[in-house]
Design a protein around this motif. Structure first.
Motif, PDB file in Angstrom:
ATOM      1  N   GLY A 491      13.572  -7.153  -4.509  1.00 51.00           N
ATOM      2  CA  GLY A 491      13.459  -5.799  -3.990  1.00 51.00           C
ATOM      3  C   GLY A 491      12.077  -5.490  -3.464  1.00 51.00           C
ATOM      4  O   GLY A 491      11.307  -6.400  -3.118  1.00 51.00           O
ATOM      5  N   GLN A 492      11.752  -4.215  -3.459  1.00 50.08           N
ATOM      6  CA  GLN A 492      10.477  -3.746  -2.924  1.00 50.08           C
ATOM      7  C   GLN A 492       9.884  -2.715  -3.872  1.00 50.08           C
ATOM      8  O   GLN A 492      10.606  -1.923  -4.465  1.00 50.08           O
ATOM      9  CB  GLN A 492      10.682  -3.112  -1.543  1.00 50.08           C
ATOM     10  CG  GLN A 492       9.405  -2.770  -0.811  1.00 50.08           C
ATOM     11  CD  GLN A 492       8.612  -3.996  -0.383  1.00 50.08           C
ATOM     12  OE1 GLN A 492       9.152  -4.898   0.241  1.00 50.08           O
ATOM     13  NE2 GLN A 492       7.343  -4.032  -0.748  1.00 50.08           N
ATOM     14  N   SER A 493       8.537  -2.736  -3.998  1.00 52.59           N
ATOM     15  CA  SER A 493       7.842  -1.810  -4.895  1.00 52.59           C
ATOM     16  C   SER A 493       6.872  -0.948  -4.110  1.00 52.59           C
ATOM     17  O   SER A 493       6.352  -1.353  -3.062  1.00 52.59           O
ATOM     18  CB  SER A 493       7.084  -2.579  -5.988  1.00 52.59           C
ATOM     19  OG  SER A 493       7.961  -3.320  -6.803  1.00 52.59           O
ATOM     20  N   TRP A 494       6.609   0.241  -4.659  1.00 53.01           N
ATOM     21  CA  TRP A 494       5.645   1.170  -4.080  1.00 53.01           C
ATOM     22  C   TRP A 494       4.828   1.778  -5.209  1.00 53.01           C
ATOM     23  O   TRP A 494       5.309   1.902  -6.334  1.00 53.01           O
ATOM     24  CB  TRP A 494       6.347   2.307  -3.326  1.00 53.01           C
ATOM     25  CG  TRP A 494       7.217   1.867  -2.208  1.00 53.01           C
ATOM     26  CD1 TRP A 494       6.882   1.739  -0.888  1.00 53.01           C
ATOM     27  CD2 TRP A 494       8.604   1.501  -2.305  1.00 53.01           C
ATOM     28  NE1 TRP A 494       7.964   1.307  -0.156  1.00 53.01           N
ATOM     29  CE2 TRP A 494       9.031   1.153  -0.995  1.00 53.01           C
ATOM     30  CE3 TRP A 494       9.515   1.415  -3.361  1.00 53.01           C
ATOM     31  CZ2 TRP A 494      10.324   0.747  -0.722  1.00 53.01           C
ATOM     32  CZ3 TRP A 494      10.802   0.995  -3.095  1.00 53.01           C
ATOM     33  CH2 TRP A 494      11.195   0.667  -1.792  1.00 53.01           C
ATOM     34  N   THR A 495       3.620   2.160  -4.892  1.00 53.73           N
ATOM     35  CA  THR A 495       2.785   2.872  -5.857  1.00 53.73           C
ATOM     36  C   THR A 495       2.356   4.201  -5.267  1.00 53.73           C
ATOM     37  O   THR A 495       1.931   4.268  -4.105  1.00 53.73           O
ATOM     38  CB  THR A 495       1.550   2.031  -6.260  1.00 53.73           C
ATOM     39  OG1 THR A 495       0.774   2.768  -7.186  1.00 53.73           O
ATOM     40  CG2 THR A 495       0.707   1.646  -5.054  1.00 53.73           C
ATOM     41  N   LEU A 496       2.499   5.264  -6.043  1.00 52.04           N
ATOM     42  CA  LEU A 496       2.102   6.598  -5.596  1.00 52.04           C
ATOM     43  C   LEU A 496       0.742   6.987  -6.152  1.00 52.04           C
ATOM     44  O   LEU A 496      -0.028   7.696  -5.509  1.00 52.04           O
ATOM     45  CB  LEU A 496       3.151   7.621  -6.018  1.00 52.04           C
ATOM     46  CG  LEU A 496       4.573   7.414  -5.441  1.00 52.04           C
ATOM     47  CD1 LEU A 496       5.493   8.507  -5.936  1.00 52.04           C
ATOM     48  CD2 LEU A 496       4.533   7.379  -3.920  1.00 52.04           C
ATOM     49  N   THR A 497       0.446   6.517  -7.343  1.00 53.45           N
ATOM     50  CA  THR A 497      -0.849   6.740  -7.979  1.00 53.45           C
ATOM     51  C   THR A 497      -1.303   5.411  -8.582  1.00 53.45           C
ATOM     52  O   THR A 497      -0.487   4.494  -8.744  1.00 53.45           O
ATOM     53  CB  THR A 497      -0.750   7.803  -9.090  1.00 53.45           C
ATOM     54  OG1 THR A 497       0.067   7.284 -10.157  1.00 53.45           O
ATOM     55  CG2 THR A 497      -0.137   9.094  -8.556  1.00 53.45           C
ATOM     56  N   PRO A 498      -2.576   5.268  -8.939  1.00 53.67           N
ATOM     57  CA  PRO A 498      -3.039   4.004  -9.523  1.00 53.67           C
ATOM     58  C   PRO A 498      -2.303   3.611 -10.801  1.00 53.67           C
ATOM     59  O   PRO A 498      -2.280   2.437 -11.152  1.00 53.67           O
ATOM     60  CB  PRO A 498      -4.525   4.281  -9.809  1.00 53.67           C
ATOM     61  CG  PRO A 498      -4.906   5.328  -8.827  1.00 53.67           C
ATOM     62  CD  PRO A 498      -3.701   6.204  -8.680  1.00 53.67           C
ATOM     63  N   GLY A 499      -1.682   4.571 -11.481  1.00 54.60           N
ATOM     64  CA  GLY A 499      -1.004   4.269 -12.738  1.00 54.60           C
ATOM     65  C   GLY A 499       0.502   4.344 -12.680  1.00 54.60           C
ATOM     66  O   GLY A 499       1.150   4.474 -13.722  1.00 54.60           O
ATOM     67  N   SER A 500       1.088   4.255 -11.492  1.00 58.37           N
ATOM     68  CA  SER A 500       2.547   4.338 -11.410  1.00 58.37           C
ATOM     69  C   SER A 500       3.081   3.420 -10.329  1.00 58.37           C
ATOM     70  O   SER A 500       2.460   3.250  -9.277  1.00 58.37           O
ATOM     71  CB  SER A 500       2.986   5.781 -11.116  1.00 58.37           C
ATOM     72  OG  SER A 500       2.541   6.181  -9.829  1.00 58.37           O
ATOM     73  N   VAL A 501       4.225   2.801 -10.620  1.00 54.35           N
ATOM     74  CA  VAL A 501       4.891   1.917  -9.665  1.00 54.35           C
ATOM     75  C   VAL A 501       6.385   2.195  -9.708  1.00 54.35           C
ATOM     76  O   VAL A 501       6.963   2.410 -10.786  1.00 54.35           O
ATOM     77  CB  VAL A 501       4.634   0.429 -10.004  1.00 54.35           C
ATOM     78  CG1 VAL A 501       5.526  -0.482  -9.161  1.00 54.35           C
ATOM     79  CG2 VAL A 501       3.184   0.065  -9.771  1.00 54.35           C
ATOM     80  N   PHE A 502       6.995   2.207  -8.518  1.00 50.90           N
ATOM     81  CA  PHE A 502       8.438   2.407  -8.402  1.00 50.90           C
ATOM     82  C   PHE A 502       9.029   1.227  -7.646  1.00 50.90           C
ATOM     83  O   PHE A 502       8.438   0.721  -6.691  1.00 50.90           O
ATOM     84  CB  PHE A 502       8.731   3.717  -7.668  1.00 50.90           C
ATOM     85  CG  PHE A 502       8.182   4.922  -8.366  1.00 50.90           C
ATOM     86  CD1 PHE A 502       8.960   5.607  -9.285  1.00 50.90           C
ATOM     87  CD2 PHE A 502       6.886   5.350  -8.131  1.00 50.90           C
ATOM     88  CE1 PHE A 502       8.445   6.708  -9.951  1.00 50.90           C
ATOM     89  CE2 PHE A 502       6.362   6.444  -8.785  1.00 50.90           C
ATOM     90  CZ  PHE A 502       7.150   7.132  -9.700  1.00 50.90           C
ATOM     91  N   ASN A 503      10.195   0.799  -8.091  1.00 51.53           N
ATOM     92  CA  ASN A 503      10.817  -0.394  -7.528  1.00 51.53           C
ATOM     93  C   ASN A 503      12.290  -0.147  -7.248  1.00 51.53           C
ATOM     94  O   ASN A 503      12.999   0.441  -8.076  1.00 51.53           O
ATOM     95  CB  ASN A 503      10.661  -1.578  -8.492  1.00 51.53           C
ATOM     96  CG  ASN A 503      11.465  -2.788  -8.071  1.00 51.53           C
ATOM     97  OD1 ASN A 503      12.527  -3.056  -8.644  1.00 51.53           O
ATOM     98  ND2 ASN A 503      10.981  -3.502  -7.084  1.00 51.53           N
TER      99      ASN A 503
END
Length: 592
Positions: A491-503
């Motif tokens: 899949g693909q991941s994104w980060t919105l803040t330095p302490g969070s990742v969404f996949n």
């Protein structure tokens, strides 16, 4: 005629059991026997030297006196014996080959270097250790190093490597190379950070260490991936000269991280000098990019996309800003060159123009801020045991005992590990319900790499992926329904803040109780990992599994887990899970 003084039998017996003598012989105590680990007969001067340290000591003294050239083969034994037996007078002997070796490998200090894990190779997932011999010159890349590894035939594939590595099917040997070889392989090619732990060795200790490495030249030991590996053998070398135990208690396996952790324990602080960070080429790019202003980041992106006008404008704008942009792009193209093995013609042309502009700017480097991350030894220990109180809506209350041999998950403190990843090996969960104990799950391995980019620049991205295999319950609604499984996501991941990742990924799973039938499922999965505070972390995973090889209906699942920890050796976790039944749990874990 030289008069030789021979120690008494009682002195020999006592001396032969000295820990340093046993380490020099690589004699270790197993479950039932005690014997030397080297398989070559010429390493032991007595026919029983691998089994009887006293006979080997007697044979060594005899050979040193009756065949003096033997001293040239075993200079570490000679050094130690002459300090222990003051009355022993050995014949004078010249050793030209050993003298040349001493001159070539002379060092002012010694460092233990830790290379972080690399998920692209089974042999490198848990990191690597090597010894670096530091000299007083400006080019540290020319320092000598010693490392230990398996001698693997070029024809062996990865499955053969894993099997032979685990079962002792390979021999291992120490090898020496210049430091620039490791810097190129780890920092540049595999994009791994390295951490250098300088050791407070005296000149005599350095001499003793190099003398024993000379003794081991052209000798090999049986290589075991989980124990007698690079970490084990280098730890034994350090133990030999420092008399400091670097093995973790109650742990039959050895990992590079564990040795670093033990080295930096407060009881060993006398042994530890400076800690030096060597960032990978990718981290050098990231460190510069995050310090750029928003407009500088836009310019970097446009130049990468081929905007030649911005390149030409760099010479007329603020010199400091132009330097920052060019230096960042230089690291970007160097990163791409290693990642893709080469640059395209357009990329090569752009880099050439940027360097030309850089030479036209005033000399001096931009004032980059140093952003050294936490060192590896500050991470949570790699092994875990936990006990949980659970409530399941299908069968009520129960207890769960979990043991994990290694290594880490999303919610542990993961300093200097592959960012936003988890690597789990040999994780066993036992369910206790109504006074019955059953195996709920046994994860052979689980690798999850969210592959998060810190820049969003073209080609600084990769697919998120995971792969795991094990034996466990089909779902949470049943007690005795365990099956083997293999699962994998992409899949693909994104980060919105330095302490969070969404996949967002496509999750696939095969379950089978025997080879005659299996169940295949696939479906979308959403995952989030949130590092909310230094002591509070959370992960949420939910998805829908469509059964495409069975008549069962599709099903939803949910895993929401939180970790609370103010101590690297303990944490408390809560979890809510759903897979055909809800389950609530509270656990306490000990790490070591």
């Amino acid at each position: 005629m030289l008069k030789l003084t021979v120690p008494t039998n009682s002195n020999l017996q006592q001396l032969s059991q000295h820990p340093t003598w046993l380490r020099l012989l690589h004699i270790e105590t197993g479950l039932f026997t005690r014997q030397g680990r080297l398989s070559q007969n010429d390493f032991y001067l007595s026919t029983q030297g691998a089994l009887d340290p006293k006979q080997e000591l007697t044979a060594t003294i005899h050979q040193f006196t009756q065949a003096p050239k033997t001293q040239c083969r075993f200079p570490a034994r000679k050094l130690w014996l002459t300090t222990q037996l003051k009355q022993l007078k050995l014949p004078e002997v010249t050793c030209p080959n050993y003298s040349d070796y001493q001159q070539a490998f002379k060092a002012n200090s010694v460092s233990l270097v830790y290379a972080s894990g690399y998920l692209g190779n089974p042999a490198s997932m848990f990191g690597h250790l090597l010894l670096k011999l530091n000299q007083n010159h400006n080019t540290k890349l020319l320092d000598n190093t010693f490392s230990y590894g398996a001698i693997v035939p070029a024809s062996d594939n990865k499955l053969e490597y894993i099997f032979n590595g685990i079962t002792g099917g390979y021999q291992g040997r120490f090898s020496n190379q210049k430091y620039h070889h490791h810097q190129l392989a780890y920092n540049e090619t595999e994009l791994r950070d390295m951490w250098e732990y300088q050791l407070n060795f005296s000149p005599m200790q350095i001499k003793f260490l190099l003398a024993h490495l000379w003794e081991l030249e052209n000798h090999s030991l049986t290589y075991y991936f989980f124990r007698e590996n690079c970490a084990y053998q280098l730890a034994k070398l350090i133990e030999l000269v420092s008399n400091v135990n670097l093995m973790v208690d109650f742990k039959p396996w050895v990992m590079p991280f564990d040795v670093i952790k033990k080295l930096t324990h407060s009881s060993n602080e006398h042994l530890l000098g400076k800690i030096i960070y060597h960032p990978s080429r990718q981290e050098q790019l990231y460190e510069k990019y995050i310090q750029l202003t928003a407009s500088e980041k836009r310019d970097v992106t446009q130049i990468i996309n081929g905007d030649k006008q911005i390149i030409e404008s760099l010479i007329d704008r603020d010199a400091t800003s132009s330097k920052r942009i060019i230096d960042t792009l230089y690291d970007y193209f160097a990163f791409l060159e290693q990642k893709n093995k080469s640059l395209t013609d357009n990329q090569t042309s752009t880099r050439h123009k940027l360097l030309n502009h850089r030479f036209k700017l005033p000399s001096g480097k931009p004032d980059w801020l140093s952003n050294r991350p936490k060192a590896p030894h500050t991470a949570q220990p790699s092994s875990k045991v936990s006990i949980s109180q659970i409530y399941n809506t299908e069968y009520g209350s129960a207890n769960l005992i979990n043991f994990r041999a290694g290594y880490y998950d999303f919610l542990t403190a993961n300093s200097a590990r592959v960012p936003w990843s988890e690597l789990i090996a040999f994780d066993v969960s036992l369910l206790i319900h109504d006074h019955n104990v059953s195996l709920r799950e046994f994860i052979f391995f689980s690798i999850n790499n969210l592959n998060v980019t810190k820049t969003g620049l073209p080609e600084d991205k990769a697919y998120a992926w995971s792969l795991s295999s094990g034996y466990g319950a089909k779902n949470l609604a049943c007690l005795n329904c365990a099956e083997f499984f293999v699962s994998g996501n992409v899949g693909q991941s994104w980060t919105l803040t330095p302490g969070s990742v969404f996949n967002l990924s496509l999750a696939n799973k095969i379950q089978f109780s025997d080879l005659s039938s299996f169940q295949l499922s696939t479906g979308p999965e959403i995952e989030a990992v949130l590092l909310l505070t230094p002591w509070w972390a959370m992960s949420v995973k939910t998805g829908r599994a469509f059964n495409i090889s069975a008549s069962e209906d599709s099903s939803n699942y949910l895993i929401w887990e939180q970790s609370f920890s103010t101590n690297e050796n303990w944490d408390i976790r809560t979890a809510i899970q759903y897979d055909k039944a809800f389950e609530y749990s509270f656990s306490v874990a000990k790490y070591w």
